[in-house]
Design a protein around this motif. Structure first.
Motif, PDB file in Angstrom:
ATOM      1  N   ILE A 199      -4.544  -3.060  -8.388  1.00  7.53           N
ATOM      2  CA  ILE A 199      -5.204  -2.012  -7.666  1.00  7.53           C
ATOM      3  C   ILE A 199      -5.593  -0.859  -8.867  1.00  7.53           C
ATOM      4  N   VAL A 200      -6.826  -1.114  -9.385  1.00  8.28           N
ATOM      5  CA  VAL A 200      -6.924  -0.349 -10.566  1.00  8.28           C
ATOM      6  C   VAL A 200      -7.295   1.044 -10.270  1.00  8.28           C
ATOM      7  N   GLY A 201      -8.270   1.237  -9.356  1.00 11.09           N
ATOM      8  CA  GLY A 201      -8.848   2.636  -8.884  1.00 11.09           C
ATOM      9  C   GLY A 201      -9.916   2.413  -7.701  1.00 11.09           C
ATOM     10  N   GLU A 202     -10.429   3.650  -7.327  1.00 12.55           N
ATOM     11  CA  GLU A 202     -11.141   3.659  -6.290  1.00 12.55           C
ATOM     12  C   GLU A 202     -12.376   4.543  -6.362  1.00 12.55           C
ATOM     13  N   ILE A 203     -13.467   4.313  -5.942  1.00 10.45           N
ATOM     14  CA  ILE A 203     -14.796   5.535  -5.768  1.00 10.45           C
ATOM     15  C   ILE A 203     -14.679   5.828  -4.265  1.00 10.45           C
ATOM     16  N   TYR A 204     -14.750   7.078  -3.897  1.00  3.58           N
ATOM     17  CA  TYR A 204     -14.395   7.340  -2.495  1.00  3.58           C
ATOM     18  C   TYR A 204     -15.239   8.903  -2.210  1.00  3.58           C
ATOM     19  N   ASP A 220      -8.554 -13.302  -1.949  1.00  4.99           N
ATOM     20  CA  ASP A 220      -8.527 -13.175  -0.354  1.00  4.99           C
ATOM     21  C   ASP A 220      -7.267 -12.966   0.297  1.00  4.99           C
ATOM     22  N   LEU A 221      -5.968 -13.172  -0.204  1.00  2.33           N
ATOM     23  CA  LEU A 221      -4.711 -12.919   0.005  1.00  2.33           C
ATOM     24  C   LEU A 221      -4.780 -11.223  -0.038  1.00  2.33           C
ATOM     25  N   LEU A 222      -4.967 -10.657  -1.112  1.00  2.83           N
ATOM     26  CA  LEU A 222      -5.090  -9.365  -1.153  1.00  2.83           C
ATOM     27  C   LEU A 222      -6.085  -8.430  -0.270  1.00  2.83           C
ATOM     28  N   ALA A 223      -7.346  -9.093   0.131  1.00  2.00           N
ATOM     29  CA  ALA A 223      -8.049  -8.594   1.012  1.00  2.00           C
ATOM     30  C   ALA A 223      -7.772  -8.501   2.322  1.00  2.00           C
ATOM     31  N   ARG A 224      -7.044  -9.844   2.801  1.00  2.00           N
ATOM     32  CA  ARG A 224      -6.285  -9.730   4.361  1.00  2.00           C
ATOM     33  C   ARG A 224      -5.554  -8.620   4.410  1.00  2.00           C
ATOM     34  N   ARG A 225      -5.015  -7.927   3.765  1.00  2.00           N
ATOM     35  CA  ARG A 225      -4.192  -6.850   3.653  1.00  2.00           C
ATOM     36  C   ARG A 225      -5.023  -5.425   4.356  1.00  2.00           C
ATOM     37  N   TYR A 226      -6.333  -5.747   4.189  1.00  2.00           N
ATOM     38  CA  TYR A 226      -7.067  -4.548   4.619  1.00  2.00           C
ATOM     39  C   TYR A 226      -7.977  -4.945   5.805  1.00  2.00           C
ATOM     40  N   THR A 227      -7.611  -6.145   6.458  1.00  2.00           N
ATOM     41  CA  THR A 227      -8.409  -6.569   7.735  1.00  2.00           C
ATOM     42  C   THR A 227      -7.541  -6.183   9.083  1.00  2.00           C
ATOM     43  N   GLU A 247      -1.957   0.456  -9.575  1.00  2.00           N
ATOM     44  CA  GLU A 247      -0.765  -0.318  -8.972  1.00  2.00           C
ATOM     45  C   GLU A 247      -0.780  -1.823  -8.935  1.00  2.00           C
ATOM     46  N   GLY A 248       0.458  -2.196  -9.138  1.00  2.00           N
ATOM     47  CA  GLY A 248       0.681  -3.659  -9.408  1.00  2.00           C
ATOM     48  C   GLY A 248       0.987  -4.237  -8.156  1.00  2.00           C
ATOM     49  N   GLU A 249       0.506  -5.411  -7.801  1.00  2.00           N
ATOM     50  CA  GLU A 249       0.617  -6.283  -6.562  1.00  2.00           C
ATOM     51  C   GLU A 249       0.969  -7.701  -6.546  1.00  2.00           C
ATOM     52  N   LEU A 250       1.518  -8.203  -5.760  1.00  2.00           N
ATOM     53  CA  LEU A 250       1.607  -9.628  -5.923  1.00  2.00           C
ATOM     54  C   LEU A 250       0.571 -10.207  -5.029  1.00  2.00           C
TER      55      LEU A 250
END
Length: 196
Positions: A163-168, A189-196, A181-184
């Protein structure tokens, strides 16, 4: 003049740049020199994929089309467009770019999260410990003036997504947050599911 950020720093994008309505997010990386495999052949190239998740105020993807990535290059609203997939990361400069038309981002979208995954990482046994010189930068679409740069200098060995950065949005302005932040997550699609 570009501003270099460190992890956790935030900066205004639009407040000090009157009229800024469209930015380009450039993401770049290089693979660490690969040794030949035991059987003499070269190991497969590391294919990093940049993506953008358009999130609401509750950090959720409201619809599938709010994920912009190698297989869905344009958000449903047309405000976020992916440049296309670079499968090797070779060459200088940005490996992939995402154009954000800030003026057209729908009101329900409060942040645009920028992430990078390694394609087919499990089968190829690859992780971000095999990547060097990773960065994210934001520049003005109109005149190519770089506004901000964040070099990812930490070791991300064992991680398959960043997760590199965000524009908000913040009080009617757009800002940038350097996350790093590093993630597994073996696939976007697996990462995106965390935000559904």
């Amino acid at each position: 003049m570009s501003i270099s950020l460190v992890k956790g720093q935030k900066i205004d994008l639009t407040k000090g740049h009157a009229g800024l309505s469209k930015v380009v997010v450039g993401l770049g990386w290089d693979a660490i020199e690969q040794k030949k495999s035991f059987f003499g052949g070269k190991k497969p190239a590391i294919d990093c994929d940049a993506s953008a998740l358009l999130l609401n105020a509750n950090n959720k993807l409201e619809k599938k089309e709010d994920l912009v990535c190698f297989y869905n290059k344009t958000s449903a609203c047309g405000s976020v467009v992916h440049s296309g997939d670079n499968t090797t990361g070779e060459g200088d400069g940005d490996d992939e770019q995402i154009v954000v038309d800030l003026a057209r981002v729908p009101a329900h979208v409060q942040k645009i999260l920028m992430v990078v995954n390694i394609y087919d990482c499990e089968a190829r046994k690859q992780d971000f410990g095999m990547i060097k010189s990773a960065y994210i930068r934001v520049f003005n679409h109109t005149n190519d003036q770089e506004l901000v740069r964040f070099n990812l200098t930490e070791s991300y060995a064992g991680k398959t997504a960043l997760i590199v950065g965000e524009i908000y949005r913040n009080n009617g302005e757009w800002k940038f947050n350097a996350i790093g932040e590093g993630e597994l997550a073996a696939h976007i699609d697996l990462l995106a599911r965390r935000y559904t």
